[in-house]
Design a protein around this motif. Structure first.
Motif, PDB file in Angstrom:
ATOM      1  N   PHE A 198      50.567  59.173  40.629  1.00 12.07           N
ATOM      2  CA  PHE A 198      49.368  58.342  40.618  1.00 12.07           C
ATOM      3  C   PHE A 198      49.514  57.148  41.556  1.00 12.07           C
ATOM      4  CE2 PHE A 198      46.208  55.563  38.286  1.00 12.07           C
ATOM      5  CZ  PHE A 198      45.095  56.276  38.706  1.00 12.07           C
ATOM      6  N   LYS A 199      50.754  56.730  41.817  1.00  4.84           N
ATOM      7  CA  LYS A 199      50.968  55.595  42.720  1.00  4.84           C
ATOM      8  C   LYS A 199      50.419  55.890  44.113  1.00  4.84           C
ATOM      9  CE  LYS A 199      55.372  56.261  42.047  1.00  4.84           C
ATOM     10  NZ  LYS A 199      54.886  57.265  41.186  1.00  4.84           N
ATOM     11  N   LEU A 200      50.442  57.151  44.519  1.00  5.73           N
ATOM     12  CA  LEU A 200      49.868  57.536  45.806  1.00  5.73           C
ATOM     13  C   LEU A 200      48.374  57.228  45.828  1.00  5.73           C
ATOM     14  CD1 LEU A 200      50.148  58.910  48.575  1.00  5.73           C
ATOM     15  CD2 LEU A 200      49.769  61.098  47.429  1.00  5.73           C
ATOM     16  N   VAL A 201      47.707  57.515  44.728  1.00  6.60           N
ATOM     17  CA  VAL A 201      46.278  57.245  44.606  1.00  6.60           C
ATOM     18  C   VAL A 201      46.017  55.740  44.570  1.00  6.60           C
ATOM     19  CG1 VAL A 201      44.248  57.510  43.106  1.00  6.60           C
ATOM     20  CG2 VAL A 201      45.824  59.425  43.430  1.00  6.60           C
ATOM     21  N   THR A 202      46.798  55.010  43.784  1.00  8.67           N
ATOM     22  CA  THR A 202      46.523  53.585  43.606  1.00  8.67           C
ATOM     23  C   THR A 202      46.771  52.791  44.884  1.00  8.67           C
ATOM     24  OG1 THR A 202      48.745  53.048  42.745  1.00  8.67           O
ATOM     25  CG2 THR A 202      47.079  53.735  41.148  1.00  8.67           C
ATOM     26  N   SER A 219      48.087  50.941  30.022  1.00  8.70           N
ATOM     27  CA  SER A 219      49.218  50.516  30.851  1.00  8.70           C
ATOM     28  C   SER A 219      49.163  51.158  32.230  1.00  8.70           C
ATOM     29  CB  SER A 219      50.536  50.881  30.162  1.00  8.70           C
ATOM     30  OG  SER A 219      50.652  50.231  28.925  1.00  8.70           O
ATOM     31  N   SER A 220      48.765  52.421  32.280  1.00 14.35           N
ATOM     32  CA  SER A 220      48.660  53.122  33.558  1.00 14.35           C
ATOM     33  C   SER A 220      47.580  52.494  34.436  1.00 14.35           C
ATOM     34  CB  SER A 220      48.365  54.602  33.324  1.00 14.35           C
ATOM     35  OG  SER A 220      48.307  55.297  34.526  1.00 14.35           O
ATOM     36  N   VAL A 221      46.445  52.147  33.844  1.00 11.95           N
ATOM     37  CA  VAL A 221      45.365  51.516  34.611  1.00 11.95           C
ATOM     38  C   VAL A 221      45.793  50.124  35.077  1.00 11.95           C
ATOM     39  CG1 VAL A 221      42.989  50.655  34.514  1.00 11.95           C
ATOM     40  CG2 VAL A 221      43.555  52.892  33.528  1.00 11.95           C
ATOM     41  N   ALA A 222      46.468  49.368  34.213  1.00  8.66           N
ATOM     42  CA  ALA A 222      46.957  48.040  34.617  1.00  8.66           C
ATOM     43  C   ALA A 222      47.968  48.170  35.749  1.00  8.66           C
ATOM     44  CB  ALA A 222      47.584  47.321  33.419  1.00  8.66           C
ATOM     45  N   GLY A 223      48.877  49.136  35.638  1.00  7.68           N
ATOM     46  CA  GLY A 223      49.821  49.387  36.724  1.00  7.68           C
ATOM     47  C   GLY A 223      49.115  49.853  37.983  1.00  7.68           C
ATOM     48  N   GLY A 224      48.025  50.599  37.793  1.00  4.09           N
ATOM     49  CA  GLY A 224      47.224  51.044  38.925  1.00  4.09           C
ATOM     50  C   GLY A 224      46.633  49.879  39.689  1.00  4.09           C
ATOM     51  N   LEU A 225      46.287  48.817  38.984  1.00  9.86           N
ATOM     52  CA  LEU A 225      45.780  47.618  39.658  1.00  9.86           C
ATOM     53  C   LEU A 225      46.864  46.968  40.519  1.00  9.86           C
ATOM     54  CD1 LEU A 225      43.554  46.128  36.828  1.00  9.86           C
ATOM     55  CD2 LEU A 225      42.792  47.026  39.040  1.00  9.86           C
ATOM     56  N   VAL A 226      48.113  47.034  40.046  1.00  6.96           N
ATOM     57  CA  VAL A 226      49.220  46.527  40.861  1.00  6.96           C
ATOM     58  C   VAL A 226      49.381  47.410  42.100  1.00  6.96           C
ATOM     59  CG1 VAL A 226      51.722  46.147  40.931  1.00  6.96           C
ATOM     60  CG2 VAL A 226      50.420  45.452  38.917  1.00  6.96           C
ATOM     61  N   GLY A 227      49.309  48.731  41.894  1.00 12.31           N
ATOM     62  CA  GLY A 227      49.374  49.645  43.037  1.00 12.31           C
ATOM     63  C   GLY A 227      48.249  49.392  44.026  1.00 12.31           C
ATOM     64  N   TYR A 228      47.041  49.169  43.499  1.00 14.10           N
ATOM     65  CA  TYR A 228      45.886  48.861  44.341  1.00 14.10           C
ATOM     66  C   TYR A 228      46.162  47.581  45.152  1.00 14.10           C
ATOM     67  CZ  TYR A 228      40.980  48.128  45.637  1.00 14.10           C
ATOM     68  OH  TYR A 228      39.822  47.950  46.340  1.00 14.10           O
ATOM     69  N   GLY A 262      54.635  51.870  27.406  1.00 17.06           N
ATOM     70  CA  GLY A 262      53.759  51.027  28.223  1.00 17.06           C
ATOM     71  C   GLY A 262      54.394  50.640  29.547  1.00 17.06           C
ATOM     72  N   ILE A 263      55.678  50.317  29.518  1.00 14.39           N
ATOM     73  CA  ILE A 263      56.381  49.922  30.746  1.00 14.39           C
ATOM     74  C   ILE A 263      56.477  51.101  31.710  1.00 14.39           C
ATOM     75  CG2 ILE A 263      58.646  49.243  31.655  1.00 14.39           C
ATOM     76  CD1 ILE A 263      58.880  47.439  29.092  1.00 14.39           C
ATOM     77  N   VAL A 264      56.818  52.279  31.188  1.00 16.65           N
ATOM     78  CA  VAL A 264      56.926  53.459  32.050  1.00 16.65           C
ATOM     79  C   VAL A 264      55.555  53.816  32.635  1.00 16.65           C
ATOM     80  CG1 VAL A 264      57.424  55.943  32.090  1.00 16.65           C
ATOM     81  CG2 VAL A 264      59.001  54.376  30.959  1.00 16.65           C
ATOM     82  N   ALA A 265      54.501  53.788  31.805  1.00 19.67           N
ATOM     83  CA  ALA A 265      53.153  54.105  32.291  1.00 19.67           C
ATOM     84  C   ALA A 265      52.696  53.088  33.338  1.00 19.67           C
ATOM     85  CB  ALA A 265      52.167  54.153  31.129  1.00 19.67           C
ATOM     86  N   PHE A 266      53.003  51.826  33.107  1.00 21.98           N
ATOM     87  CA  PHE A 266      52.622  50.764  34.037  1.00 21.98           C
ATOM     88  C   PHE A 266      53.321  50.949  35.386  1.00 21.98           C
ATOM     89  CE2 PHE A 266      53.197  46.639  36.034  1.00 21.98           C
ATOM     90  CZ  PHE A 266      51.938  46.058  35.930  1.00 21.98           C
ATOM     91  N   THR A 267      54.638  51.118  35.346  1.00 22.49           N
ATOM     92  CA  THR A 267      55.390  51.192  36.592  1.00 22.49           C
ATOM     93  C   THR A 267      55.160  52.507  37.335  1.00 22.49           C
ATOM     94  OG1 THR A 267      57.377  51.921  35.404  1.00 22.49           O
ATOM     95  CG2 THR A 267      57.175  49.559  35.874  1.00 22.49           C
ATOM     96  N   PHE A 305      37.194  52.003  41.140  1.00 23.48           N
ATOM     97  CA  PHE A 305      38.597  52.389  40.996  1.00 23.48           C
ATOM     98  C   PHE A 305      39.032  52.243  39.537  1.00 23.48           C
ATOM     99  CE2 PHE A 305      43.014  50.984  40.675  1.00 23.48           C
ATOM    100  CZ  PHE A 305      43.653  52.122  41.129  1.00 23.48           C
ATOM    101  N   VAL A 306      38.706  51.109  38.922  1.00 22.80           N
ATOM    102  CA  VAL A 306      39.097  50.878  37.523  1.00 22.80           C
ATOM    103  C   VAL A 306      38.375  51.853  36.595  1.00 22.80           C
ATOM    104  CG1 VAL A 306      39.024  49.213  35.613  1.00 22.80           C
ATOM    105  CG2 VAL A 306      39.712  48.455  37.895  1.00 22.80           C
ATOM    106  N   VAL A 307      37.079  52.010  36.753  1.00 23.73           N
ATOM    107  CA  VAL A 307      36.312  52.921  35.902  1.00 23.73           C
ATOM    108  C   VAL A 307      36.860  54.345  35.994  1.00 23.73           C
ATOM    109  CG1 VAL A 307      34.046  54.018  35.593  1.00 23.73           C
ATOM    110  CG2 VAL A 307      34.202  51.535  35.910  1.00 23.73           C
ATOM    111  N   LEU A 308      37.059  54.822  37.205  1.00 28.95           N
ATOM    112  CA  LEU A 308      37.538  56.192  37.398  1.00 28.95           C
ATOM    113  C   LEU A 308      38.985  56.355  36.934  1.00 28.95           C
ATOM    114  CD1 LEU A 308      35.865  56.852  40.839  1.00 28.95           C
ATOM    115  CD2 LEU A 308      35.171  57.788  38.628  1.00 28.95           C
ATOM    116  N   SER A 309      39.781  55.316  37.085  1.00 27.48           N
ATOM    117  CA  SER A 309      41.162  55.369  36.590  1.00 27.48           C
ATOM    118  C   SER A 309      41.191  55.463  35.068  1.00 27.48           C
ATOM    119  CB  SER A 309      41.955  54.144  37.052  1.00 27.48           C
ATOM    120  OG  SER A 309      42.128  54.163  38.445  1.00 27.48           O
ATOM    121  N   VAL A 310      40.339  54.694  34.403  1.00 27.46           N
ATOM    122  CA  VAL A 310      40.265  54.776  32.935  1.00 27.46           C
ATOM    123  C   VAL A 310      39.849  56.181  32.510  1.00 27.46           C
ATOM    124  CG1 VAL A 310      38.986  53.982  30.893  1.00 27.46           C
ATOM    125  CG2 VAL A 310      39.841  52.315  32.551  1.00 27.46           C
ATOM    126  N   ILE A 311      38.876  56.750  33.197  1.00 25.39           N
ATOM    127  CA  ILE A 311      38.403  58.101  32.844  1.00 25.39           C
ATOM    128  C   ILE A 311      39.505  59.131  33.055  1.00 25.39           C
ATOM    129  CG2 ILE A 311      36.829  59.958  33.521  1.00 25.39           C
ATOM    130  CD1 ILE A 311      34.755  57.717  34.151  1.00 25.39           C
TER     131      ILE A 311
END
Length: 193
Positions: free
Chosen positions: A120-124, A62-71, A23-28, A137-143
């Motif tokens: 993915f950080k480039l996208v977020t 975790s990736s989507v939650a981290g994506g929100l931080v990137g956003y 989870g930590i790796v996916a988030f960060t 952004f959240v919907v498409l990130s989850v997909i």
């Protein structure tokens, strides 16, 4: 050394803290870290195939939650932290091109880039910088992240024993291949985007 690292990750996957590490790796990875969560998800799933779906869910959420931080970095801190991160990974000159792509292909950019080895950080970060609609952004990130991690889980669950045998017999070759995929993703992000 590579064999010891592989054996350690396989042994580590039995620990209660392994899902937290995933989870930590996916988030960060979705906001600042350069290593994709697949590096943990693959050996963890090979070691515990019965937890394939759980690991995919952890990686996705975790990736989507981290994506929100990137956003948020892109939307609120682009001039400082966001721009520094983008430049650190060598994508500074591509941000304007990436931002222009959002005007025409925003949904497709997130869907396609979330499946590829392009960070993915480039996208977020760029999604936040481009003021892309947060809901979409959240919907498409989850997909897109869900598709990536659940597809990987399905493949490993169905072909896990054969894949594990292949990986263990050719660990150096597999590691070189994974490294090549990451490098190609970084090069694609730098020169194709």
């Amino acid at each position: 050394m590579l064999r010891k690292l592989y054996d350690w990750v396989i042994a580590y996957s039995a620990r209660p803290s392994a899902p937290w590490a995933l989870g930590i790796v996916a988030f960060t990875e979705s906001s600042i870290f350069p290593i994709p969560p697949d590096v943990l998800q693959v050996p963890m799933t090979l070691a515990r195939p019965e937890k394939a779906w759980e690991y995919a869910l952890i990686a996705t959420l975790s990736s989507v939650a981290g994506g929100l931080v990137g956003y948020a970095i892109g939307a609120l801190l682009y001039d400082s932290l966001g721009q520094w991160l983008i430049n650190l990974y060598g994508y500074g000159a591509k941000v304007d091109t990436f931002r222009a792509a959002y005007a025409h292909y925003g949904h497709w950019v997130i869907l396609l880039k979330g499946l590829t080895p392009i960070p993915f950080k480039l996208v977020t970060i760029t999604s936040g910088f481009a003021d892309y609609n947060l809901f979409w952004f959240v919907v498409l990130s989850v997909i897109t992240r869900g598709a990536r991690f659940f597809l990987l889980a399905a493949l490993l669950r169905n072909f896990g024993p054969a894949a594990r045998n292949f990986i263990e017999k050719r660990l150096g070759l597999v590691t070189l291949g994974l490294f090549a995929v990451v490098v190609l993703g970084l090069l694609a992000a730098a020169y194709v985007i």
